[in-house]
Design a protein around this motif. Structure first.
Motif, mmCIF file in Angstrom:
data_model
loop_
_atom_site.group_PDB
_atom_site.id
_atom_site.type_symbol
_atom_site.label_atom_id
_atom_site.label_comp_id
_atom_site.label_asym_id
_atom_site.label_seq_id
_atom_site.Cartn_x
_atom_site.Cartn_y
_atom_site.Cartn_z
ATOM 1 N N GLN A 25 -14.846 -60.426 11.337
ATOM 2 C CA GLN A 25 -13.573 -59.752 11.575
ATOM 3 C C GLN A 25 -13.712 -58.716 12.681
ATOM 4 O O GLN A 25 -12.827 -58.574 13.525
ATOM 5 N N SER A 29 -11.685 -59.078 16.240
ATOM 6 C CA SER A 29 -10.722 -58.035 16.610
ATOM 7 C C SER A 29 -11.186 -57.281 17.858
ATOM 8 O O SER A 29 -10.356 -56.846 18.669
ATOM 9 N N ALA A 54 -1.714 -60.605 16.222
ATOM 10 C CA ALA A 54 -1.856 -59.991 14.899
ATOM 11 C C ALA A 54 -1.475 -60.982 13.806
ATOM 12 O O ALA A 54 -2.125 -61.060 12.762
ATOM 13 N N PHE A 57 -4.321 -63.584 13.596
ATOM 14 C CA PHE A 57 -5.510 -62.940 13.026
ATOM 15 C C PHE A 57 -5.330 -62.724 11.530
ATOM 16 O O PHE A 57 -6.214 -63.052 10.727
ATOM 17 N N GLY A 68 -3.274 -56.488 10.321
ATOM 18 C CA GLY A 68 -3.888 -57.142 11.475
ATOM 19 C C GLY A 68 -3.587 -56.389 12.757
ATOM 20 O O GLY A 68 -4.468 -56.190 13.601
ATOM 21 N N ILE A 72 -6.264 -54.301 15.327
ATOM 22 C CA ILE A 72 -6.368 -54.567 16.768
ATOM 23 C C ILE A 72 -6.093 -53.294 17.567
ATOM 24 O O ILE A 72 -6.789 -52.997 18.550
ATOM 25 N N GLN A 75 -9.136 -51.021 17.255
ATOM 26 C CA GLN A 75 -10.247 -51.543 18.051
ATOM 27 C C GLN A 75 -10.011 -51.310 19.541
ATOM 28 O O GLN A 75 -10.936 -51.016 20.300
#
Length: 203
Positions: A25, A29, A54, A57, A68, A72, A75
């Protein structure tokens, strides 16, 4: 990977969001954050693409889309040191300034497109869309603006100075030089393929 890259990954991995992610994961991401950054630098937008990624994912990981998207976004900030919207606004603000100060450079880049489509010295050719994209990317990188902004600036300046559309000039050159070369190369390739097939039948 640079030491700074390694440090950012470590910080992201040990953040409140990163701690909750499995290795796969996190990797996915982290990669999606890079895709989002590339999209912002290309078009100056991100919301629609973020929603699409998103959703995909979240569906593969069996959590909701909101989570999701949050992953993102987190990150992205960990990787680039700013939010997606902050990056978008920064690029847009710089484009406003470049439109005032970078016209001469934009015109010089626009004229490079003609030589990429047909270079008399080498005989090399290129379709307009590829030449436009290549030069637009170079101008965007030089000024740190979006690629779409760089392309629009080239088109506007070229129209103002040359009195014609960059697209029309480029497509005319493509039709005159690139298309005949492409068709000749294709015919030569098909002829060579036909000879090879004939040799196989003879054997």
């Amino acid at each position: 990977m640079t030491e700074n890259d390694q440090m950012r990954i470590h910080e992201a991995r040990t953040s409140s969001t990163g701690k909750t992610l499995s290795d796969s994961q996190f990797d996915e991401s982290w990669a999606l954050a890079e895709i989002m950054e590339r999209g912002i630098r290309k078009s100056g937008t991100f919301k629609e693409k973020l929603g699409d990624y998103a959703f995909a994912f979240a569906r593969s990981e069996k959590f909701d889309v909101m989570k999701g998207e949050t992953i993102i976004r987190d990150q992205f900030k960990a990787r680039y040191g700013q939010t997606m919207n902050e990056m978008r606004k920064e690029l847009a603000e710089r484009e406003v300034e470049v439109r005032k100060t970078g016209r001469e450079e934009a015109l010089a880049h626009a004229r490079q497109i003609e030589k990429l489509i047909f270079d008399p010295a080498s005989g090399n050719t290129m379709p307009f869309y590829k030449a436009f994209d290549h030069v637009g990317g170079a101008l965007a990188e030089k000024f740190n603006i979006t690629e779409s902004g760089a392309k629009n600036l080239m088109k506007d300046v070229y129209r103002d100075i040359e009195g014609r559309e960059l697209y029309d000039t480029g497509k005319a050159l493509e039709e005159k030089y690139h298309r005949p070369k492409r068709e000749a190369d294709r015919a030569a390739s098909q002829s060579e393929l036909g000879l090879e097939r004939a040799k196989v039948r003879i054997r």
